[in-house]
Design a protein around this motif. Structure first.
Motif: not given
Length: 382
Positions: A194-199, A266-274, A288-299
């Protein structure tokens, strides 16, 4: 000691300044919040902060309405006489900076949390507005009773080298921080990536590019879910209309989970944050929240975003407004769970060492102490 926060929206105060205000309250300060009250006034008052309602509208450029909003601030400062006023975002900086300069004894900390819509939009009226704002900033921010906090070096250099303010009055503090106890690494969902964009769902946050990249990857047969988390911001001229969001959902391009207050889940339910923003960010809290949640990020390879994400270490950086490059980066990480895990672990370490809430609050309180000098009386109560 009375400290006043001037913020345009009640929800923004709660999402971005609550931890700092709580620390000040617990140290013995009287915390006053002047903001536009919508649905969250009770939540602010439950924290034992006093609210001053403010009739400000982010979208308004009506001179009469803007003068009235400024007059409310000036009147509040002269009535309340806070030792320090902390201004967050564009209109509070302008109105609060002028009001503090005109009110004897009020020191101000001006948080420039990114350049935002006015500074990334190239149309004629925004160019005129930028020039006018820089004139106001030059007067308001260079007071001996003022300091400016920038979230990334590019923004700070633009103000200092552009002659807007004196370097000695500028401070770099990267973001508002993240609570690493609240945002913890969790295993990825077992049902599939699951790829999440949260904003806030603004076009300049890269929402359109995210949807286009999702469509490209689906057309290539890649099995993943692409999710938008957040609401359309009715108070912003760049908001993605709710009807457009519903159309994308109906076409099967993305899922839209709407506003979520449980971001650790939300981040726990994701595999990757965009987060493909070209908005003119400070340091985005979501990264910062995605990084603390241990998720790789594409930005995007843009100021603020690249402060959190180091290309090839805890995520991938792509050019702004480039859905093809975004799709390729997402595909690379979606196809390699081990790489995602390594990048997520690296991001967690970066969040703990560089962006913890305690670190950022400590840096902010140091600015308060330096500015107030002997008027700072909270140290022994910390």
């Amino acid at each position: 000691m009375k400290i006043l926060f001037l913020v345009t929206e009640d929800w923004y105060f709660l999402s971005h300044r609550l931890a700092l205000a709580r620390r000040l309250r617990d140290m013995g300060a009287e915390v006053v919040v002047m903001t536009r009250v919508t649905k969250l006034g009770d939540a602010i008052e439950r924290e034992h902060f006093r609210i001053i309602p403010w009739s400000v509208l982010r979208r308004s450029l009506n001179p009469i309405h803007e003068f009235f909003a400024f007059w409310q601030v000036l009147r509040a400062y002269r009535r309340e006489r806070p030792v320090l006023a902390h201004h967050v975002a564009l209109k509070p900086l302008v109105f609060g900076g002028i009001a503090a300069r005109l009110t004897p004894g009020v020191c101000s900390v001006n948080a420039i949390s990114g350049m935002g819509h006015v500074f990334v939009n190239e149309t004629g009226k925004f160019g005129l507005l930028r020039r006018a704002l820089f004139v106001v900033f030059k007067w308001a921010l260079n007071s001996d009773r003022a300091r400016a906090i920038f979230q990334n070096r590019e923004n700070m250099d633009a103000f200092v080298h552009g002659g807007v303010m004196n370097k000695q009055k500028a401070v770099l503090i990267r973001g508002v921080g993240v609570n690493p106890q609240e945002f913890q690494p969790r295993p990825e969902p077992a049902a599939g990536p699951i790829v999440v964009l949260a904003s806030r769902l603004l076009w300049e946050k890269g929402v359109g590019e995210f949807v286009t990249a999702a469509e490209k990857l689906r057309a290539q047969g890649l099995k993943a879910r692409f999710v938008l988390v957040g609401d359309s911001d009715a108070g912003h001229r760049d908001a993605v209309p709710p009807g457009q969001l519903r159309d994308w959902v109906g076409q099967g391009a993305i899922e839209w989970w709407g506003h979520r207050s449980d971001m650790p889940t939300v981040f726990a339910e994701s595999s990757l944050v965009c987060f493909p923003s070209y908005y003119g960010e400070g340091v985005p809290k979501v990264l910062m929240e995605a990084a603390a949640s241990g998720r790789a990020i594409v930005t995007t390879d843009a100021p603020g975003c690249r402060d959190v994400v180091r290309d090839g270490q805890n995520g991938l950086l792509v050019p702004p407004r480039d859905p093809a490059a975004l799709a390729e980066a997402l595909k690379k990480l979606l196809s390699d769970p081990d790489l995602r895990a390594r990048m997520g672990a690296c991001g967690r370490k970066i969040a703990e060492e560089e962006f913890s809430e305690d670190l950022i609050i400590g840096q902010t309180l140091a600015v308060y102490r330096e500015l107030l000098g002997p008027r700072w009386t909270l140290e022994s109560r910390a």
